[in-house]
Design an enzyme around this catalytic site. Structure first.
Site, PDB file in Angstrom:
ATOM      1  CD  GLU A  53      -3.163  -2.788   7.401  1.00  0.00           C
ATOM      2  OE1 GLU A  53      -2.002  -2.688   7.007  1.00  0.00           O
ATOM      3  OE2 GLU A  53      -4.066  -2.008   7.045  1.00  0.00           O
ATOM      4  CG  ASN A  80      -1.860   1.168   1.280  1.00  0.00           C
ATOM      5  OD1 ASN A  80      -1.961   1.935   0.318  1.00  0.00           O
ATOM      6  ND2 ASN A  80      -2.555   1.320   2.392  1.00  0.00           N
ATOM      7  CB  SER A 117       5.374  -1.391  11.854  1.00  0.00           C
ATOM      8  OG  SER A 117       4.840  -0.093  12.088  1.00  0.00           O
ATOM      9  CE  LYS A 163      -0.469   3.160   4.770  1.00  0.00           C
ATOM     10  NZ  LYS A 163      -0.351   3.295   6.233  1.00  0.00           N
ATOM     11  CD  GLU A 204      -3.342   5.391   6.819  1.00  0.00           C
ATOM     12  OE1 GLU A 204      -3.462   5.365   5.580  1.00  0.00           O
ATOM     13  OE2 GLU A 204      -2.312   5.022   7.427  1.00  0.00           O
ATOM     14  N   GLY A 244       2.427   2.352  10.880  1.00  0.00           N
ATOM     15  CA  GLY A 244       3.294   3.515  10.727  1.00  0.00           C
ATOM     16  C   GLY A 244       3.935   4.005  12.004  1.00  0.00           C
ATOM     17  CG  HIS A 295      -5.825   1.389   5.499  1.00  0.00           C
ATOM     18  ND1 HIS A 295      -5.394   2.385   6.352  1.00  0.00           N
ATOM     19  CD2 HIS A 295      -4.748   0.563   5.292  1.00  0.00           C
ATOM     20  CE1 HIS A 295      -4.119   2.175   6.639  1.00  0.00           C
ATOM     21  NE2 HIS A 295      -3.706   1.080   6.014  1.00  0.00           N
TER      22      HIS A 295
END
Length: 327
Positions: A237, A83, A283, A85, A169, A243, A167
């Protein structure tokens, strides 16, 4: 039940700083409410989660090893997605594509990359056919007067095979709720776009012992609208690991993956549970991927930052070899 609760508590404390038929008119646009979050749970939902917790036995030590690498999924392949992003320029993406084209990759792995929308055509025209293309999001229905959105039909038109939906985000920054994401997944699948369906808990939810409740609620929202799981990959996730540099231990990740597989078995079917790939994200990098890949229920990875580095992404893809060794 006690074993399941004890396992949930260990998650919070360890190493930390064919489904139901979809409702009629599910894709009627613009009548949607998915960008408004409703935190209230119905009594029926609470009963559902309690039942699921009672049915699960998440300790890996008590589970019979169900499968080897050849039975990992419907295709029998490890799955690694990258991904990208909101990262990259034309030049940096050209370099990344060049690195991927020259990398030696294990044959027995499905590999997908998700560039930003505006670079999909560039990547599609220059990347080896060995790697498939995914979008990072798609609209909940047919295109039209929806400024800034991309429809599943448009993604298919430019050569995308996959889309990432749910996701964290999109959930926690943009404000998409579980039901909205479930509708998006069902619509994408109806247009023959395969779906990477993301789930995962926030740090406060993990610390409160709600990891399974959150993941099961997100899974149920997918199952309320998705009628076939053949073209779905589930990505667990944990939000606190995306991140941040923090990574779930292999044991923590395995525990949740086993629980999600158990949920699929109890609520969809044993066949779907055994054929659906459940991949880990948060990560993941070239240093930790081998130990994570050895876990019984980890069928691959969804990779963020490390997927922007061609050689390191290749290392993660090739971690499938450790799955073969342990099978």
């Amino acid at each position: 039940m006690a074993a399941a609760m004890a396992s949930t508590s260990s998650l919070a404390s360890s190493k930390l700083p064919s489904g139901p038929k979809r409702p009629a008119g599910a894709f009627a646009c613009p009548q949607f409410t998915g960008l408004r979050r409703d935190n209230q749970s119905s009594a029926a939902q609470m009963l559902f989660f309690q039942h699921a917790q009672k049915q699960l036995r998440v300790s890996s030590s008590s589970r019979r090893a169900p499968r080897g690498v050849v039975a990992m999924a419907g295709s029998g392949k490890f799955f690694v997605g990258g991904n990208w992003k909101c990262n990259g320029t034309k030049d940096s993406i050209s370099k990344l594509v060049s690195d991927l084209n020259s990398a030696k990759l294990e044959d027995d792995v499905d590999v997908v990359v998700a560039p930003p929308y505006i670079y999909i055509d560039q990547v599609k025209s220059s990347l080896t056919d060995r790697i498939e293309i995914s979008a990072q999001n798609s609209w909940v229905g047919k295109g039209g007067a929806f400024t800034g959105e991309i429809s599943a039909e448009q993604l298919i038109d430019i050569g995308c095979n996959w889309v990432i939906l749910g996701h964290s985000e999109r959930r926690h920054v943009i404000g998409e709720d579980d039901q909205f994401i479930g509708k998006k997944a069902a619509y994408a699948l109806d247009q023959n776009l395969k779906v990477i369906a993301c789930i995962g808990e926030k740090l406060d939810e993990r610390e409160a012992g709600k990891t399974f409740d959150v993941c099961f609620q997100q899974m149920k929202a997918f199952s309320d609208y998705v009628t076939s799981w053949t073209n779905v990959v589930v990505a667990y996730e944990p939000v606190w690991a995306i991140g941040t540099g923090k990574v779930a231990t292999p044991q923590q990740a395995q525990e949740v993956h086993a629980a999600v597989r158990g949920w699929l078995k109890e609520n969809i079917s044993p066949e779907v549970a055994s054929t659906t790939r459940i991949i880990y994200g948060g990560s993941v990098n070239g240093s930790n991927c081998l130990e994570l890949a050895k876990q019984e229920d980890i069928d691959g990875f969804l990779v963020g930052g490390a997927s922007l580095k061609g050689p390191e992404f290749a290392t993660i893809i090739n971690s499938a070899t450790s799955k073969k060794v342990t099978a």
